[in-house]
Enzyme design. Structure first.
Site, short mmCIF file in Angstrom:
data_model
loop_
_atom_site.label_atom_id
_atom_site.label_comp_id
_atom_site.label_asym_id
_atom_site.label_seq_id
_atom_site.Cartn_x
_atom_site.Cartn_y
_atom_site.Cartn_z
N LYS A 41 0.88 -1.22 0.14
CA LYS A 41 -0.01 0.15 -0.09
C LYS A 41 0.74 1.06 0.13
CE LYS A 41 -1.52 1.69 3.84
NZ LYS A 41 -1.64 3.25 4.60
N ASN A 42 1.69 1.19 0.91
CA ASN A 42 2.57 2.58 1.19
C ASN A 42 3.60 2.81 0.10
OD1 ASN A 42 1.08 3.25 3.29
ND2 ASN A 42 2.56 2.60 4.75
N CYS A 102 -4.18 8.49 9.32
CA CYS A 102 -4.68 7.69 10.83
C CYS A 102 -4.33 8.73 11.87
CB CYS A 102 -3.69 6.49 10.96
SG CYS A 102 -4.39 5.00 9.85
N ARG A 120 1.64 14.34 13.26
CA ARG A 120 2.15 14.29 11.77
C ARG A 120 2.17 15.56 11.02
NH1 ARG A 120 -0.69 8.90 9.65
NH2 ARG A 120 1.11 8.59 8.40
N PRO A 121 2.91 16.46 11.50
CA PRO A 121 3.04 17.86 10.73
C PRO A 121 3.67 17.40 9.06
CG PRO A 121 4.74 17.57 12.27
CD PRO A 121 3.97 16.45 12.56
N ASP A 176 4.55 0.24 11.86
CA ASP A 176 3.56 -0.29 11.45
C ASP A 176 3.27 -1.72 11.70
OD1 ASP A 176 3.07 2.13 10.20
OD2 ASP A 176 3.66 1.54 8.31
N ARG A 217 -8.78 -0.21 4.56
CA ARG A 217 -7.92 0.76 3.93
C ARG A 217 -6.66 0.10 3.44
NH1 ARG A 217 -6.68 6.09 7.33
NH2 ARG A 217 -5.24 6.30 5.38
C1 EPZ Z 1 4.74 6.61 6.22
O1 EPZ Z 1 4.08 7.72 7.03
C2 EPZ Z 1 3.77 5.52 6.41
N1 EPZ Z 1 2.45 6.09 5.63
C3 EPZ Z 1 3.25 4.98 7.74
O2 EPZ Z 1 2.49 4.27 7.51
C4 EPZ Z 1 4.54 4.65 8.43
O3 EPZ Z 1 3.91 4.47 9.84
C5 EPZ Z 1 5.57 5.82 8.41
O4 EPZ Z 1 5.70 6.14 7.16
C6 EPZ Z 1 6.81 5.26 9.27
O5 EPZ Z 1 7.38 4.25 8.35
C7 EPZ Z 1 2.58 6.10 4.25
O6 EPZ Z 1 3.47 5.75 3.49
C8 EPZ Z 1 1.40 6.74 3.46
P1 EPZ Z 1 7.14 9.90 8.29
P2 EPZ Z 1 4.92 9.15 7.09
O7 EPZ Z 1 7.05 11.17 7.65
O8 EPZ Z 1 5.47 9.39 5.79
C9 EPZ Z 1 7.26 13.40 11.71
C10 EPZ Z 1 0.30 2.86 7.82
O9 EPZ Z 1 -0.51 2.56 8.76
N2 EPZ Z 1 7.16 14.11 10.63
O10 EPZ Z 1 8.49 9.08 8.22
O11 EPZ Z 1 3.72 9.95 7.48
C11 EPZ Z 1 6.14 12.63 11.81
O12 EPZ Z 1 5.01 13.29 12.76
C12 EPZ Z 1 0.86 4.41 7.96
O13 EPZ Z 1 0.36 2.49 6.78
C13 EPZ Z 1 7.36 15.48 10.92
O14 EPZ Z 1 7.62 15.76 12.05
O15 EPZ Z 1 5.88 8.91 8.00
C14 EPZ Z 1 6.15 11.13 12.56
O16 EPZ Z 1 6.30 11.42 13.90
C15 EPZ Z 1 0.70 4.86 9.17
N3 EPZ Z 1 7.31 16.40 9.97
C16 EPZ Z 1 7.46 10.93 12.12
O17 EPZ Z 1 7.95 12.18 11.59
C17 EPZ Z 1 7.12 15.93 8.53
O18 EPZ Z 1 7.07 16.90 7.77
C18 EPZ Z 1 7.69 9.80 10.86
O19 EPZ Z 1 6.88 10.30 9.91
C19 EPZ Z 1 7.14 14.70 8.38
C20 EPZ Z 1 7.03 13.75 9.27
#
Ligand code: EPZ
Length: 421
Positions: free
Chosen positions: A22-23, A117, A122-123, A308, A400
Site C-alpha cells: 500500500k505505502n 490515521c 504528523r506535521p 506499522d 484501507r
Molecule cells: C509513512 O508515513 C507511512 N504512511 C506510515 O504508515 C508509516 O508508519 C511511516 O511512514 C513510518 O514508517 C505512508 O506511507 C502513507 P514519516 P509518513 O514522515 O510518511 C514526523 C500505515 O499504517 N514528521 O516517516 O507520514 C511525523 O509526525 C501508515 O500504513 C514531521 O515531524 O511517516 C512522525 O512522527 C501509518 N514532519 C515521524 O516524522 C514532517 O514533515 C515519521 O513520519 C514529516 C514527518
C-alpha cells in the site's frame, strides 16, 4: 457498517499470497502526474486507500483505469486542475504527495493540509522545507498550502532532513525528478518503498541513485516517460500474517514476502520462539503449541523494527511468558490498541511511549473496535488466538490497507467472516 467476526483457536496452515505494498503503491500513483504518457502499475493492491488516491488523481485530470488482475493504468495526458480539496486530502496522508509533482509540472498548486490515521500530530514541515529548497514559494492559508514554482521552474538542491521521514523523502524524490539539475537528499529514509519509488522514477527517465540508503541523488529531467512498474510486496502485510500464524499457531508460507525487508521482525520472532525462514518465493512461519518467550522491542526507521508492525507484535506478546516492553519512537500516540486488547484479557500498562505487556496464559473473545489500520488488525490477530468469539467493529480501517483479509485468513483455516449490517 461491516464487522469481522472471528471464532478463535484455529491453527493457520497453508499459503497466504502477499499483495503489493500500500505505502509504495500510493506514492507510485502520484508519479503518474509527472508524465503525459501512461504509467502502468502491476501487483497493485486493491484497497480503499488506492481507490481513494485514484479519485483524487481523477479529479486532477488523470485517467485512472483498473486493468485485469492487479493492474492499474494512470494517464495524465493533461493536468485539468491543480487544486486538491480538503475532502479528498484529509482522510489520507499520502494524497499530500500530489503537491510537489503538480508544482513541478504545472508551476503551481493548492493542496489541503493532510489527515490520515490518528496516531500523532504528523506535521508536513519537512515536506514543505524540501519544496522550498527546490525553489517553490509556499504560503499557508485556511488549511491549504499554496505553492508556486519560480520562473524557469524548480531547481535541484541539497536537502538535509533533520529526521529520516518516509513521506518527505518520497515527496522530494517525486518533485526533484522534474526539477532542473541535481538534488541530493541527506539523511533520507531507507524503507524498501523508497527503493521501489526510486526504481520507478529511474525507469521513467530521471536518474535516481542511492534510493534505499541515507544519501539519494536525483538528476531531474524536463520530461519523463510512461512505463510499466511492478509494486514491491507489502512488508507490513507480511509482518501481519507472520504474527497471525505465530499467535494462532500453525505453519504457513507467505508467498511473495521478501525476507530481507523484515529482518528486525524475524529476529524478534526467533527470540520469541517462532520459526521464520526463507522459503521458495517467500517466507515460512511456524509455531507449535509451546508458550512464547517475551521480547522487548523499540520501533525505529527501516531497517529497525517497523512502527506499522508494533500493534501486531503487541498482540503476540500478550500471550508470551513474562513481561515485554514495547517502545514506540516514531509516533506519539500509537497505543490505542492497548485498551482494546485488554478487553480480550490482555494485561498492558501504557506509560508515555512505553507499553508494558505482561503475558497471560489465554485471551478470551470480546467485541472490540479500533481507530486506526494497524491497531485494527492487531485485534484480528488477538481474536484468532483467543478462545471464543471476537467481533471487530469499524472494519473500514482494515479495508484501507488489507486486501481480502478474511479470504486470505480463512484460506488457511481461520474461522473468520465479514458481516454486513
Ligand atoms: C509513512 O508515513 C507511512 N504512511 C506510515 O504508515 C508509516 O508508519 C511511516 O511512514 C513510518 O514508517 C505512508 O506511507 C502513507 P514519516 P509518513 O514522515 O510518511 C514526523 C500505515 O499504517 N514528521 O516517516 O507520514 C511525523 O509526525 C501508515 O500504513 C514531521 O515531524 O511517516 C512522525 O512522527 C501509518 N514532519 C515521524 O516524522 C514532517 O514533515 C515519521 O513520519 C514529516 C514527518
Amino acid at each position: 457498517m461491516d464487522r469481522i467476526v472471528i471464532q478463535g483457536g484455529a491453527r493457520l496452515e497453508g499459503r497466504i499470497a502477499i499483495s503489493g505494498a500500500k505505502n509504495s503503491a500510493l506514492k507510485l500513483m502520484a508519479a503518474a502526474l509527472l508524465t503525459d504518457e501512461p504509467l502502468t502499475l502491476t501487483n497493485m493492491p486493491r484497497l480503499a486507500d488506492s481507490r481513494f488516491m485514484g479519485h483524487l488523481l481523477a479529479r486532477l485530470g488523470v485517467r485512472v483505469e483498473e486493468g485485469p488482475g492487479a493492474q492499474m493504468q494512470l494517464h495524465a495526458a493533461e493536468i485539468g486542475d491543480t487544486f486538491a480539496p480538503y475532502d479528498l486530502v484529509r482522510k489520507m496522508r499520502a494524497t499530500f504527495n500530489v503537491l510537489g509533482p503538480l508544482v513541478a509540472r504545472e508551476g503551481q498548486a493548492r493542496v489541503s493540509l493532510p489527515g490520515g490515521c490518528a496516531i500523532g500530530a504528523r506535521p508536513v514541515d519537512l515536506h514543505l522545507r524540501a519544496l522550498e529548497a527546490l525553489g517553490a514559494e509556499i504560503e499557508l492559508s485556511e488549511g491549504y498550502v499554496d505553492a508556486r514554482a519560480p520562473k524557469g521552474g524548480l531547481v535541484g538542491a541539497e536537502i538535509d532532513l533533520p529526521f529520516a521521514s518516509v513521506g518527505a523523502t518520497e515527496h522530494t524524490m517525486l518533485t526533484a525528478s522534474l526539477a532542473r539539475g541535481e538534488t541530493v537528499i541527506e539523511n533520507a529514509a531507507r524503507e524498501p518503498e523508497i527503493a521501489d519509488l526510486g526504481a520507478c522514477l529511474t525507469a521513467m527517465g530521471a536518474v535516481v541513485e542511492g534510493a534505499g540508503t541515507s544519501t539519494i541523488r536525483i538528476q531531474g529531467r524536463e520530461r519523463l516517460k510512461g512505463i510499466t512498474h511492478r509494486v514491491v510486496g507489502d512488508r507490513i502485510e507480511t509482518t501481519t500474517y507472520a504474527l497471525a500464524v505465530a499467535a494462532a499457531g500453525g505453519d504457513a508460507v507467505l508467498d511473495g514476502a521478501v525476507w530481507a525487508h523484515n529482518k528486525a521482525l524475524w529476529a524478534a520472532m526467533h527470540e520469541a520462539g517462532v520459526t521464520a525462514e526463507p522459503a521458495d518465493e517467500g517466507v515460512r512461519v511456524a509455531r507449535n503449541g509451546d508458550r512464547l518467550d517475551s521480547v522487548d522491542i523499540e520501533t525505529q526507521p527501516f531497517p529497525g523494527f517497523p512502527t506499522d508492525a508494533q500493534a501486531q507484535f503487541m498482540a503476540l506478546m500478550t500471550l508470551a511468558a513474562g513481561t515485554s516492553v514495547i517502545r514506540e519512537t516514531i509516533f506519539e500516540n500509537r497505543f490505542m490498541h492497548a485498551p482494546e486488547l485488554a478487553r480480550l484479557g490482555a494485561d498492558i500498562t501504557v506509560h508515555g511511549n512505553e507499553a508494558i505487556v505482561r503475558g497471560v496464559a489465554r485471551l478470551k473473545g470480546a467485541p472490540v473496535m479500533a481507530t486506526d489500520l494497524r491497531a485494527s488488525v492487531s485485534l484480528v490477530i488477538a481474536g484468532l488466538a483467543a478462545e471464543g468469539e471476537t467481533v471487530v467493529n469499524r472494519v473500514y480501517h482494515l479495508d484501507r490497507g488489507f486486501e481480502r483479509l478474511e479470504a486470505k485468513l480463512s484460506g488457511c483455516g481461520a474461522r473468520i467472516e465479514r458481516q454486513s449490517e
